[in-house]
Design an enzyme around this catalytic site. Structure first.
Site, PDB file in Angstrom:
ATOM      1  N   CYS A 277     -11.796 -26.583  -7.547  1.00 50.22           N
ATOM      2  CA  CYS A 277     -13.171 -27.477  -7.912  1.00 50.22           C
ATOM      3  C   CYS A 277     -13.938 -27.474  -8.972  1.00 50.22           C
ATOM      4  O   CYS A 277     -14.352 -27.741  -9.878  1.00 50.22           O
ATOM      5  CB  CYS A 277     -14.356 -27.971  -6.822  1.00 50.22           C
ATOM      6  SG  CYS A 277     -13.249 -28.435  -5.326  1.00 50.22           S
ATOM      7  N   ASP A 278     -13.876 -25.932  -9.288  1.00 52.10           N
ATOM      8  CA  ASP A 278     -14.880 -24.774  -9.952  1.00 52.10           C
ATOM      9  C   ASP A 278     -14.133 -24.099 -11.133  1.00 52.10           C
ATOM     10  O   ASP A 278     -14.707 -23.626 -11.686  1.00 52.10           O
ATOM     11  CB  ASP A 278     -15.370 -23.904  -8.773  1.00 52.10           C
ATOM     12  CG  ASP A 278     -16.248 -24.789  -7.939  1.00 52.10           C
ATOM     13  OD1 ASP A 278     -16.805 -25.704  -8.313  1.00 52.10           O
ATOM     14  OD2 ASP A 278     -16.842 -23.988  -7.068  1.00 52.10           O
TER      15      ASP A 278
ATOM     16  N   CYS B  11     -13.398 -23.372  -4.062  1.00 50.78           N
ATOM     17  CA  CYS B  11     -12.552 -24.293  -3.872  1.00 50.78           C
ATOM     18  C   CYS B  11     -11.987 -23.731  -6.011  1.00 50.78           C
ATOM     19  O   CYS B  11     -13.007 -24.372  -6.626  1.00 50.78           O
ATOM     20  CB  CYS B  11     -13.098 -25.435  -3.990  1.00 50.78           C
ATOM     21  SG  CYS B  11     -12.065 -26.749  -4.395  1.00 50.78           S
TER      22      CYS B  11
END
Length: 348
Positions: free
Chosen positions: A172-173, A169
């Protein structure tokens, strides 16, 4: 640690909220509403339902779909994009807090996996793993919040560097410090890969996209955007075959040319998979309407499924956003819609 001891220890936000030991072994029960799944969607639904005095019961699963109770976030390190945590928080710690809050308001949580359901009539029947031949438990309403798992390549070294340079992701990261101003790689050739690679150019020094064929599957618009970006290099006919690092973080990807067989080193500090997800819907397939990718179909702007009294929340119904905060939002929706449905069909 035994199942029973893991259960009793995990539900101790304070002494007054300790649940009785009997809860871990109680069976053949009937509930107003049962939540299957324990990620942000499931716990948000539990919070709303318990505060509405509906006494929800949650089956958080015991490594269901390959994850510990709490879902995908338990495999994540720093979470920096969930509101309320200005310094960030570890994924597992965040899910512990979700759980504590659910328990605080009265949710009964079972660390067991639901392996079978019967949605053909009400009350709905469901069976716990290893008890499929026993008398089932029943519920007036169900919320399915079983999530989805990112597809992985299972490369040598992948387990070592998962969440230590390898992620599924980018949104997300990608902004995490370990990826900033570093060379990064994305695996995939579709729209998701194009979107993630473009997003990562905001943080990485350069982004390589590994495409196993000599053309992209992405739409024309996304393909043009990818190919015209000077900070992105597409490596055609290329697959990853091994992940290497210093034991702490990833720093090298071994690649192979699918036509010539040539092996090369690609120094990168981040590897992002954009090859799709698998929703955990085996439990309900052939009972609920699913789309071509296996996600639960719900009514527009709703969590209502094709079976009245069954609601779906989180990544099990969301193939577009797949974020903790959007999952929590649909968990809230499911709880409110479930509460309304129960009041209409089971008035006190």
């Amino acid at each position: 640690m035994s199942l029973l001891s893991r259960f009793t220890l995990a539900v101790r936000p304070s002494n007054q909220h300790v649940l009785p030991r009997l809860l871990a072994v109680q069976r053949n029960m009937h509930s107003k509403v049962v939540i299957i799944g324990s990620g942000p969607a499931g716990h948000t639904a539990a919070l709303y339902l318990s505060r509405a005095t509906l006494e929800p019961v949650m089956f958080e699963g015991q490594y269901a779909n390959g994850f510990a109770p709490g879902g995908q976030l338990t495999t994540t390190t720093d979470v920096e994009n969930y509101p309320g945590f200005p310094e960030g928080i570890m994924g597992g710690e965040m899910m512990d807090k979700f759980r504590e809050q659910s328990v605080r308001f009265g949710t009964k949580i079972y660390t067991e996996t639901v392996s079978k359901v019967d949605l053909s009539m009400r009350p709905f029947k469901f069976w716990r793993e290893n008890y499929e031949d026993k008398v089932p438990d029943t519920a007036d309403a169900l919320i399915i919040a079983t999530g989805a798992a990112a597809k992985r390549l299972n490369l040598p070294g992948e387990d070592i560097y998962w969440q230590k340079g390898i992620s599924a992701c980018a949104v997300c990261d990608g902004a995490l410090p370990i990826f900033r101003n570093k060379p990064l790689a994305v695996v995939g050739g579709g729209d998701s890969a194009a979107e993630e690679a473009t997003f990562l150019t905001k943080f990485g020094s350069h982004v390589y996209v590994l495409v196993r064929r000599d053309k992209l599957r992405a739409s024309k618009v996304m393909a043009n955007r990818l190919l015209s970006n000077p900070n992105i290099t597409v490596l055609w006919n290329t697959i990853a075959i091994e992940c290497k690092g210093d034991g702490s973080v990833l720093n090298l990807l071994i690649t192979k040319d699918t036509k010539t067989g040539e092996i090369k080193d690609l120094p990168v500090n981040g590897l992002f998979y954009a090859i799709g997800h698998v929703p955990a819907t085996d439990l309900v397939k052939e009972q609920l309407k699913l789309d071509s990718d296996g996600y639960i179909i719900t009514e527009p702007d709703s969590t209502c499924t094709s079976v009245e009294g069954v609601f779906a929340a989180g990544d099990v119904k969301d193939k577009k956003y797949r974020q903790a905060v959007t999952s929590a939002g649909t968990g809230c929706m499911a709880a409110l819609e479930c509460e309304r449905w129960l009041s209409e069909h089971f008035p006190e």
